[in-house]
Design a protein around this motif. Structure first.
Motif, PDB file in Angstrom:
ATOM      1  N   PRO A  47       0.806  -1.236   0.000  1.00 26.02           N
ATOM      2  CA  PRO A  47       0.000   0.000   0.000  1.00 26.02           C
ATOM      3  C   PRO A  47       0.834   1.279   0.000  1.00 26.02           C
ATOM      4  CG  PRO A  47      -0.720  -1.495   1.749  1.00 26.02           C
ATOM      5  CD  PRO A  47       0.478  -2.117   1.121  1.00 26.02           C
ATOM      6  N   GLU A  48       2.044   1.248   0.565  1.00 22.10           N
ATOM      7  CA  GLU A  48       2.881   2.467   0.627  1.00 22.10           C
ATOM      8  C   GLU A  48       3.220   2.994  -0.769  1.00 22.10           C
ATOM      9  OE1 GLU A  48       3.071  -0.810   2.247  1.00 22.10           O
ATOM     10  OE2 GLU A  48       5.148  -0.715   1.533  1.00 22.10           O
ATOM     11  N   LEU A  49       3.164   2.123  -1.769  1.00 18.26           N
ATOM     12  CA  LEU A  49       3.559   2.561  -3.117  1.00 18.26           C
ATOM     13  C   LEU A  49       2.659   3.661  -3.662  1.00 18.26           C
ATOM     14  CD1 LEU A  49       4.582  -0.805  -4.817  1.00 18.26           C
ATOM     15  CD2 LEU A  49       6.081   1.067  -4.083  1.00 18.26           C
ATOM     16  N   VAL A  50       1.428   3.722  -3.157  1.00 11.33           N
ATOM     17  CA  VAL A  50       0.506   4.750  -3.665  1.00 11.33           C
ATOM     18  C   VAL A  50       1.060   6.156  -3.399  1.00 11.33           C
ATOM     19  CG1 VAL A  50      -1.017   5.052  -1.661  1.00 11.33           C
ATOM     20  CG2 VAL A  50      -1.947   5.238  -3.965  1.00 11.33           C
ATOM     21  N   PHE A  51       1.834   6.300  -2.320  1.00 11.27           N
ATOM     22  CA  PHE A  51       2.346   7.630  -1.951  1.00 11.27           C
ATOM     23  C   PHE A  51       3.426   8.132  -2.902  1.00 11.27           C
ATOM     24  CE2 PHE A  51       0.920   5.887   2.245  1.00 11.27           C
ATOM     25  CZ  PHE A  51      -0.236   6.653   2.300  1.00 11.27           C
ATOM     26  N   LEU A  52       3.985   7.220  -3.704  1.00  9.86           N
ATOM     27  CA  LEU A  52       5.023   7.650  -4.651  1.00  9.86           C
ATOM     28  C   LEU A  52       4.421   8.358  -5.862  1.00  9.86           C
ATOM     29  CD1 LEU A  52       7.418   4.569  -4.538  1.00  9.86           C
ATOM     30  CD2 LEU A  52       7.571   6.726  -3.282  1.00  9.86           C
ATOM     31  N   PHE A  53       3.134   8.187  -6.060  1.00  9.15           N
ATOM     32  CA  PHE A  53       2.480   8.862  -7.186  1.00  9.15           C
ATOM     33  C   PHE A  53       2.038  10.247  -6.741  1.00  9.15           C
ATOM     34  CE2 PHE A  53       2.287   4.422  -8.351  1.00  9.15           C
ATOM     35  CZ  PHE A  53       2.701   4.481  -9.679  1.00  9.15           C
ATOM     36  N   GLN A  54       2.863  11.235  -7.048  1.00  8.08           N
ATOM     37  CA  GLN A  54       2.571  12.607  -6.644  1.00  8.08           C
ATOM     38  C   GLN A  54       2.465  13.462  -7.882  1.00  8.08           C
ATOM     39  OE1 GLN A  54       5.015  14.040  -3.495  1.00  8.08           O
ATOM     40  NE2 GLN A  54       4.875  12.125  -2.358  1.00  8.08           N
ATOM     41  N   TYR A  55       1.311  14.038  -8.046  1.00  8.88           N
ATOM     42  CA  TYR A  55       1.098  14.948  -9.160  1.00  8.88           C
ATOM     43  C   TYR A  55       0.720  16.290  -8.532  1.00  8.88           C
ATOM     44  CZ  TYR A  55       0.960  10.463 -11.570  1.00  8.88           C
ATOM     45  OH  TYR A  55       1.274   9.208 -12.037  1.00  8.88           O
ATOM     46  N   ASN A  56       1.206  17.383  -9.056  1.00  9.03           N
ATOM     47  CA  ASN A  56       1.015  18.698  -8.422  1.00  9.03           C
ATOM     48  C   ASN A  56       1.560  18.672  -6.989  1.00  9.03           C
ATOM     49  OD1 ASN A  56      -0.547  19.359 -10.767  1.00  9.03           O
ATOM     50  ND2 ASN A  56      -2.267  18.310  -9.785  1.00  9.03           N
ATOM     51  N   SER A  57       2.682  18.007  -6.814  1.00 11.76           N
ATOM     52  CA  SER A  57       3.384  17.822  -5.532  1.00 11.76           C
ATOM     53  C   SER A  57       2.508  17.489  -4.331  1.00 11.76           C
ATOM     54  CB  SER A  57       4.320  18.993  -5.220  1.00 11.76           C
ATOM     55  OG  SER A  57       3.681  20.218  -5.435  1.00 11.76           O
ATOM     56  N   SER A  58       1.422  16.747  -4.552  1.00 10.77           N
ATOM     57  CA  SER A  58       0.707  16.206  -3.389  1.00 10.77           C
ATOM     58  C   SER A  58       0.369  14.744  -3.678  1.00 10.77           C
ATOM     59  CB  SER A  58      -0.563  17.004  -3.113  1.00 10.77           C
ATOM     60  OG  SER A  58      -1.491  16.802  -4.147  1.00 10.77           O
ATOM     61  N   HIS A  59       0.337  13.949  -2.623  1.00  8.66           N
ATOM     62  CA  HIS A  59       0.036  12.539  -2.875  1.00  8.66           C
ATOM     63  C   HIS A  59      -1.429  12.233  -2.566  1.00  8.66           C
ATOM     64  CE1 HIS A  59      -0.037  11.431   1.346  1.00  8.66           C
ATOM     65  NE2 HIS A  59       1.136  12.011   1.527  1.00  8.66           N
ATOM     66  N   PHE A  60      -1.863  11.062  -3.024  1.00  9.89           N
ATOM     67  CA  PHE A  60      -3.254  10.652  -2.814  1.00  9.89           C
ATOM     68  C   PHE A  60      -3.379  10.069  -1.415  1.00  9.89           C
ATOM     69  CE2 PHE A  60      -2.390  10.276  -7.379  1.00  9.89           C
ATOM     70  CZ  PHE A  60      -3.432  11.040  -7.900  1.00  9.89           C
ATOM     71  N   SER A  61      -4.466  10.382  -0.723  1.00 10.87           N
ATOM     72  CA  SER A  61      -4.631   9.776   0.596  1.00 10.87           C
ATOM     73  C   SER A  61      -5.408   8.462   0.513  1.00 10.87           C
ATOM     74  CB  SER A  61      -5.299  10.744   1.566  1.00 10.87           C
ATOM     75  OG  SER A  61      -6.322  11.450   0.930  1.00 10.87           O
ATOM     76  N   LYS A  62      -6.128   8.259  -0.601  1.00 12.79           N
ATOM     77  CA  LYS A  62      -6.854   6.992  -0.753  1.00 12.79           C
ATOM     78  C   LYS A  62      -6.478   6.336  -2.075  1.00 12.79           C
ATOM     79  CE  LYS A  62     -11.171   8.488   1.443  1.00 12.79           C
ATOM     80  NZ  LYS A  62     -11.961   9.404   0.599  1.00 12.79           N
ATOM     81  N   VAL A  63      -6.301   5.003  -2.016  1.00 10.12           N
ATOM     82  CA  VAL A  63      -5.955   4.255  -3.220  1.00 10.12           C
ATOM     83  C   VAL A  63      -6.967   4.528  -4.335  1.00 10.12           C
ATOM     84  CG1 VAL A  63      -5.864   1.912  -4.175  1.00 10.12           C
ATOM     85  CG2 VAL A  63      -4.651   2.436  -2.058  1.00 10.12           C
ATOM     86  N   GLN A  64      -8.237   4.582  -3.966  1.00 12.36           N
ATOM     87  CA  GLN A  64      -9.278   4.776  -4.986  1.00 12.36           C
ATOM     88  C   GLN A  64      -9.120   6.120  -5.712  1.00 12.36           C
ATOM     89  OE1 GLN A  64     -10.933   2.119  -5.990  1.00 12.36           O
ATOM     90  NE2 GLN A  64     -11.385   3.530  -7.666  1.00 12.36           N
ATOM     91  N   ASP A  65      -8.715   7.164  -4.963  1.00 10.27           N
ATOM     92  CA  ASP A  65      -8.498   8.474  -5.585  1.00 10.27           C
ATOM     93  C   ASP A  65      -7.363   8.405  -6.598  1.00 10.27           C
ATOM     94  OD1 ASP A  65     -10.446   9.400  -3.902  1.00 10.27           O
ATOM     95  OD2 ASP A  65      -9.061  10.398  -2.511  1.00 10.27           O
TER      96      ASP A  65
END
Ligand code: HEM
Length: 148
Positions: free
Chosen positions: A34-52
């Protein structure tokens, strides 16, 4: 050889809906790591939910990019070394965004999961073996991006 044929045939089926099967791949990946989702940062913010993440336009583009690389590998089965330099630089980019090389083992598992979900009984042990070898080959080239 017969292994290449198994890959080409199965990819023909999977690539009919690349976005769907790519989404299955990454949904599985985020379940396993699950931590891998935080590596996807667009507009320098990461997603807080996998679904987002999964439903964002930028991430959807990343899925398309991944499927395009796999498609290139399948098209280059007879001359995989022609992708070497490209894959090395792709590895370097992934190191730069914080991906650990070990995570690509989980990506491989998730790829096999997505292929099996798509192909069902047509995903035989020979087909699985052929894909494992191809994926290992791709990761071998990408891994140079971590080593030099
Ligand atoms: C770019 C993350 C796996 C292909 C990126 C970017 C991030 C990222 C953050 C930059 C933003 C973007 O372009 O959307 C990850 C993570 C992965 C992963 C966390 C799994 C651990 C893969 C795989 C492939 C791939 C398996 C293909 C085999 C690409 C491509 C780009 C990219 C082609 C664009 C590179 C460029 O701009 O030249 N990835 N990625 N990624 N990724 Fe991944």
């Amino acid at each position: 050889g017969p292994q290449k044929e198994l890959i080409r045939e199965s990819w023909q089926t999977v690539s009919q809906d690349q976005l769907h099967h790519g989404t299955v791949l990454f949904s599985r990946l985020f379940e396993l790591e699950p931590e891998l989702v935080f590596l996807f940062q667009y507009n320098s913010s990461h997603f807080s939910k996998v679904q987002d993440c999964l439903s964002s336009a930028e991430f959807t583009e990343h899925i398309r990019k991944v499927m395009t690389v796999i498609d290139a590998a399948v098209s280059s089965l007879d001359c995989l070394s022609s992708l070497d330099e490209y894959l090395t630089s792709l590895g370097r980019k992934h190191r730069a965004v914080g991906v650990k090389l070990e995570s690509f083992n989980t990506v491989g598992e998730s790829l096999l999961f997505a292929l099996e979900s798509c192909l069902g009984d047509a995903f035989t042990s020979d087909t699985r073996e052929a894909w494992s070898l191809l994926y290992a080959n791709v990761v071998q080239s990408m891994s140079r991006g971590w080593h030099r």
